[in-house]
Design a protein around this motif. Sequence first.
Motif: not given
Length: 219
Positions: A94-107
């Motif tokens: 979940a932490a990795r998914v959350h982090h990846d969403l945070m770093l995506s251009r449009d979330g």
Amino acid sequence: MTQQDRRRIAAGLAERLSYAEIARRLDRPTTTITREVARNGGPAGYRPQQAQEATIRRARRGTPAPVRAVASPGGTTEQELVDMAVGAGMPRTAARVHHDLMLSRDGRRTAAELARRLSVSPASVSVAVNYLVQQGYARRERDPRRRRDIYVIDNDAWYHSVLISRRQTLETVRATMTLAETFGLDSPVGQRLSRTAAFLERVSLDMIESADRWRPLLS
């Protein structure tokens, strides 16, 4: 966690006990119960046998691919940010998914994108997103054209996560006060528990007042 522990968790959920009360009965941290239920179908879908089998499968698969050790200008790596979230009680995937969403251009990411980028199974992504949604860190949107879910993190996610955290804290307050009354409010144990409940309730109220006051910073 044993299979017997998981049966007791299922029984507690069936009785509509709070996570804090289930944790108390098992003599485990509340975060352990929260992660266990979130990983295995949520409160409505938790099944002890399936949870046990899923744990065994995860152990056989081994740990997921590591996060890239990309350093920020301040020297903090992505891996360290994920580790901090895990240290605060968030399941690692979940932490990795959350982090990846945070770093995506449009979330925004699809399940397939997350599974491919993080080298985890779609089922693991689903469990991770269930946890993030339950905790207010992300939400689901439906793409009607392609009939698929899109997972989204936006500026208000942090505000909603504070609201959910407050609600969970108040559940702990209620459970603690119930236990205090069981021991007797005039007893040493009852007084200790009632003081704990009062402290947590006050902190919870301060938390939501602060979140409301500073919410415009997220806009």
